[in-house]
Design an enzyme around this catalytic site. Structure first.
Site, mmCIF file in Angstrom:
data_model
loop_
_atom_site.group_PDB
_atom_site.id
_atom_site.type_symbol
_atom_site.label_atom_id
_atom_site.label_comp_id
_atom_site.label_asym_id
_atom_site.label_seq_id
_atom_site.Cartn_x
_atom_site.Cartn_y
_atom_site.Cartn_z
ATOM 1 N N GLU A 40 0.922 -1.251 0.111
ATOM 2 C CA GLU A 40 -0.018 -0.140 0.011
ATOM 3 C C GLU A 40 0.836 1.248 0.169
ATOM 4 O OE1 GLU A 40 -3.833 2.028 2.042
ATOM 5 O OE2 GLU A 40 -2.891 0.483 3.248
ATOM 6 N N GLU A 88 5.048 4.769 4.016
ATOM 7 C CA GLU A 88 4.395 5.781 4.559
ATOM 8 C C GLU A 88 5.775 6.748 4.841
ATOM 9 O OE1 GLU A 88 2.818 9.064 5.258
ATOM 10 O OE2 GLU A 88 1.365 7.496 4.648
ATOM 11 N N ASP A 126 -2.697 12.050 -1.818
ATOM 12 C CA ASP A 126 -2.584 13.614 -1.776
ATOM 13 C C ASP A 126 -2.953 14.130 -2.976
ATOM 14 O OD1 ASP A 126 -1.968 16.380 -1.400
ATOM 15 O OD2 ASP A 126 -0.462 15.988 -0.372
ATOM 16 N N LYS A 159 -3.885 22.332 -6.629
ATOM 17 C CA LYS A 159 -3.467 23.501 -7.428
ATOM 18 C C LYS A 159 -3.075 22.977 -8.792
ATOM 19 C CE LYS A 159 -2.406 26.557 -3.846
ATOM 20 N NZ LYS A 159 -1.566 27.332 -3.307
ATOM 21 N N ASP A 189 -11.451 10.735 -3.736
ATOM 22 C CA ASP A 189 -12.664 11.210 -3.661
ATOM 23 C C ASP A 189 -12.703 12.715 -4.170
ATOM 24 O OD1 ASP A 189 -11.011 12.438 -1.849
ATOM 25 O OD2 ASP A 189 -12.493 12.535 -0.181
ATOM 26 N N GLU A 244 -12.191 8.802 4.834
ATOM 27 C CA GLU A 244 -13.244 8.562 3.717
ATOM 28 C C GLU A 244 -14.667 8.825 4.278
ATOM 29 O OE1 GLU A 244 -14.979 4.837 0.875
ATOM 30 O OE2 GLU A 244 -13.031 4.447 2.005
#
Length: 303
Positions: free
Chosen positions: A111, A136, A185, A189, A221, A285
């Site tokens: 992941e 991460e 992320d 912009k 999303d 979420e």
């Protein structure tokens, strides 16, 4: 000198306080070249574009205890040095590395951007027959993932605090069963869209790392990020979009300042997937759904 600014974007699966300082690592400037030479170069030639910014964040006592207690067990020592997010030179992420790290030959799922670790740890707990690697970059997210894994005494999960695209470059062909990238992320912009993690170069490295028939699962999303995923992945070599849903999206990009104009842009139909049942409903979420945002799921199979 590094530049310290305040940053309010949302990182993968974790909100950032508006007052949290962000340290932008200095980037080597592009060498000066003649106009004719520069015209033949990629637009980002000479620059290392990252999908994240380095944050100087202290761990609270609880997370520091988790780091001290579980890092030796779960955190892979594959970075170039202390404090570096570069993968060390010469690392070969192959079947032998996986076997020696997890002590078995079970399928491995990676992941990218695990945030607080809720999803990858829940998956590891539910599927002891599989191996999991959480990637991460932020200390609190790594520490929280360590805490969740350690509290459940999970044996099938490891964590790597490195720049994900570098790790995929070190992967041997067919070493991974699946790759997950959930709610990366969005870099809203327009001038920052180049920082989005889903890029053609990474897609090529992910395809090489996946076993034939393996999948890259992506979720966002953000409607404009969904368009970005389709542009990168729908025609990517070696991938097949196996989605079964028809979704209408704008065919032009919008940014943070003009996102409200998206409804008036030309639209087209795209194929996406039903919600991946293996993804737990995280707080991140839930907040997106409460704000009225639509979740876009993608499944790209390696062919």
């Amino acid at each position: 000198m590094s530049e310290v600014v305040n940053h309010t974007d949302i990182a993968s699966d974790g909100a950032v306080s508006p007052s949290e300082p962000v340290v932008f690592e200095p980037v080597e400037s592009e060498p000066v070249a003649s106009d004719s030479v520069a015209a033949d170069r990629p637009p980002l030639y000479g620059r290392k574009v990252l999908s994240f910014v380095r944050r100087s964040a202290r761990l609270d006592d609880r997370l520091q205890r988790a780091w001290d207690a579980y890092a030796d067990r779960y955190l892979l020592d594959i970075a170039a040095g202390e404090g570096s997010l570069n993968v060390r030179d010469g690392l070969r992420f192959d079947a032998e590395f996986v076997r020696s790290t997890w002590d078995n030959d079970r399928p491995l799922i990676v992941e990218i951007g695990t945030g607080q670790g809720e999803n990858v740890v829940a998956a590891a707990a539910a599927h002891p027959e599989l191996n999991f690697l959480a990637l991460e970059v932020y200390d609190p997210g790594v520490a929280h993932t360590l805490l969740l894994a350690g509290k459940q005494d999970l044996a099938n999960i490891r964590i790597a605090q490195v720049n994900a695209p570098e790790l995929f470059k070190a992967c041997d062909a067919g070493v991974l069963a699946e790759v997950w990238t959930f709610f990366p992320d969005p870099w809203p912009k327009m001038k920052h869209h180049k920082r989005r993690i889903v890029q053609p170069e990474l897609a090529g490295d992910v395809r090489r790392a996946l076993v034939d028939g393996g999948v890259w699962r992506i979720a966002t999303d953000i409607e404009d990020y969904a368009l970005h995923v389709h542009e990168v992945m729908d025609d990517a070599a070696g991938f097949e979009n196996v989605g079964s849903l028809t979704v209408s999206l704008p065919t032009e990009h919008v940014g943070k300042g003009n996102a409200d104009t998206a409804a008036d842009l030309p639209h087209a139909d795209f194929r996406e997937s039903v919600r991946f049942e293996g993804r737990v409903l995280t707080n991140f979420e839930k907040k997106g759904l409460a704000a009225g945002r639509v979740i876009h799921d993608f499944t790209y199979r390696a062919v």
